[in-house]
Design an enzyme around this catalytic site. Sequence first.
Site, mmCIF file in Angstrom:
data_model
loop_
_atom_site.group_PDB
_atom_site.id
_atom_site.type_symbol
_atom_site.label_atom_id
_atom_site.label_comp_id
_atom_site.label_asym_id
_atom_site.label_seq_id
_atom_site.Cartn_x
_atom_site.Cartn_y
_atom_site.Cartn_z
ATOM 1 N NE ARG A 54 53.799 45.223 35.963
ATOM 2 C CZ ARG A 54 53.568 46.341 35.209
ATOM 3 N NH1 ARG A 54 52.700 46.548 34.238
ATOM 4 N NH2 ARG A 54 53.719 47.646 35.739
ATOM 5 N N GLY A 55 51.044 46.259 38.408
ATOM 6 C CA GLY A 55 50.705 47.505 38.334
ATOM 7 C C GLY A 55 49.906 47.839 39.303
ATOM 8 C CB ALA A 56 49.743 50.147 42.232
ATOM 9 N NE ARG A 94 53.185 41.570 42.981
ATOM 10 C CZ ARG A 94 53.635 42.574 42.021
ATOM 11 N NH1 ARG A 94 53.005 42.880 40.979
ATOM 12 N NH2 ARG A 94 54.636 42.954 42.211
ATOM 13 C CD GLN A 207 58.504 44.993 35.893
ATOM 14 O OE1 GLN A 207 59.542 44.948 35.590
ATOM 15 N NE2 GLN A 207 57.740 44.478 36.855
ATOM 16 C CG ASP A 248 54.152 49.613 43.143
ATOM 17 O OD1 ASP A 248 53.382 48.889 42.544
ATOM 18 O OD2 ASP A 248 55.319 50.225 42.706
ATOM 19 C CE LYS A 259 58.378 46.407 40.104
ATOM 20 N NZ LYS A 259 58.340 45.239 40.928
HETATM 21 O O1 MRU Z 1 55.724 44.577 40.224
HETATM 22 P P1 MRU Z 1 54.998 45.440 39.395
HETATM 23 O O2 MRU Z 1 55.130 45.438 37.829
HETATM 24 O O3 MRU Z 1 53.615 45.440 39.654
HETATM 25 O O4 MRU Z 1 55.240 46.699 39.722
HETATM 26 C C1 MRU Z 1 54.479 47.903 39.812
HETATM 27 C C2 MRU Z 1 54.842 48.877 38.868
HETATM 28 O O5 MRU Z 1 54.716 48.805 37.885
HETATM 29 C C3 MRU Z 1 55.807 50.188 39.534
HETATM 30 O O6 MRU Z 1 56.359 49.932 40.535
HETATM 31 C C4 MRU Z 1 54.925 51.390 38.953
HETATM 32 O O7 MRU Z 1 55.952 52.251 38.577
HETATM 33 C C5 MRU Z 1 53.872 51.660 39.891
HETATM 34 S S1 MRU Z 1 52.187 50.877 39.397
HETATM 35 C C6 MRU Z 1 51.741 52.220 38.494
#
Ligand code: MRU
Length: 369
Positions: A54-56, A94, A207, A248, A259
């Site tokens: 997960r995470g962009a 996603r 998270q 994201d 998030k």
């Molecule tokens: O749903 P997730 O855990 O994939 O969400 C993404 C994130 O962790 C955040 O929104 C984050 O701050 C940006 S991704 C570096």
Amino acid sequence: MQVNGKNYHTIWVHPDNKQIIQVIDQRKIPFEFQIVNLKTPEDAFEAIKNMTVRGAPLIGVTGAYGIYLGLISGDDKNWKANLEKSAEYLKSARPTAVNLALLIDEMMHKLAGCTTIEQACIMALEEANRMKLREIAWSEAIGNYGCELIEAISKKKNGQPVNILTHCNAGWLACIDWGTATAPMYKAFLKGIPIHVWVDETRPRNQGARLTAWELSQEGVPHTVIPDNAGGHLMQHGLVDLCIVGSDRTTSTGDVANKIGTYLKALAASENNIPFYVALPSSSIDFTMKDGIHEIPIEQRDGEEVSHMEGKLENGEIKKIRIVNELSPVANYGFDVTPAKYVTGLITERGICKADRDDILRLFPEKKD
Ligand code: MRU
């Protein structure tokens, strides 16, 4: 970054078998540390969808490796048609983080000239590896620019710890190494600048509590986990010097999807005159969008993430329990959009800019249309 003293990335090619991509299972942290093998595009899709990864930035790179896995595991005759199908399929895992679609499109562009599947397999692996290293380099550059902000505040505070609030996990787990929001923190810490991080727990998946707190503790960075609703109180009492969050998808005009709950922190920071920075690589900027609130697709996830919580019992057993009664409906919006006017600046791999179109394009002039 470190896990029990050993350096890790969040994704890599299996050292003895380049047909396998390995990732850290982020659903298990902090209770267990497990590595998962991805062998097919379906494996990559599922890992993105169920948030093993997960995470962009990380889901973008996983998508790129997913294209490679599709080529090596698919049938040779229809490889071009299958490649197109894999790309659309992986992109649909996603919706909010733009990195996934951007990196897959970039990969498809690179593969367009391939005439044989052998050639495409070699190029896809090289490209995915290159994208991975590029994300790491970008995160590190973000860290260096963001560190300057922390250092300036530290000087004003005569070396008293700089209190930084962050939301969710825009850490190395989300980004392969360094992180985006956390990179300036790690750089400052390594430079000996005293810092302390307020970590929003980040309901519903936690998270912050599960991942960011674990990362920071592995690196020895002072931090405290707080409930999501504590930030405003801390800001009113001078206990937050700076907010740094990730993104994201950020529009060309500086609206930031991140998030769920980020927007509320930005409002509180604005009310209390606290700088609110967003750290992001250019792979999270959507240059085609201008109005974040109306254009960015917001993922809605399974209600079970809200109605249930997972934790570790005293006897070591990991258990999911219900926290909402069976009759009440729940809603689970994964992200929100912080309008550009609440963003003090964007920390990118090319430097820090204002959250507006002109200043973003000053750093990325090649994106002018
Ligand atoms: O749903 P997730 O855990 O994939 O969400 C993404 C994130 O962790 C955040 O929104 C984050 O701050 C940006 S991704 C570096």
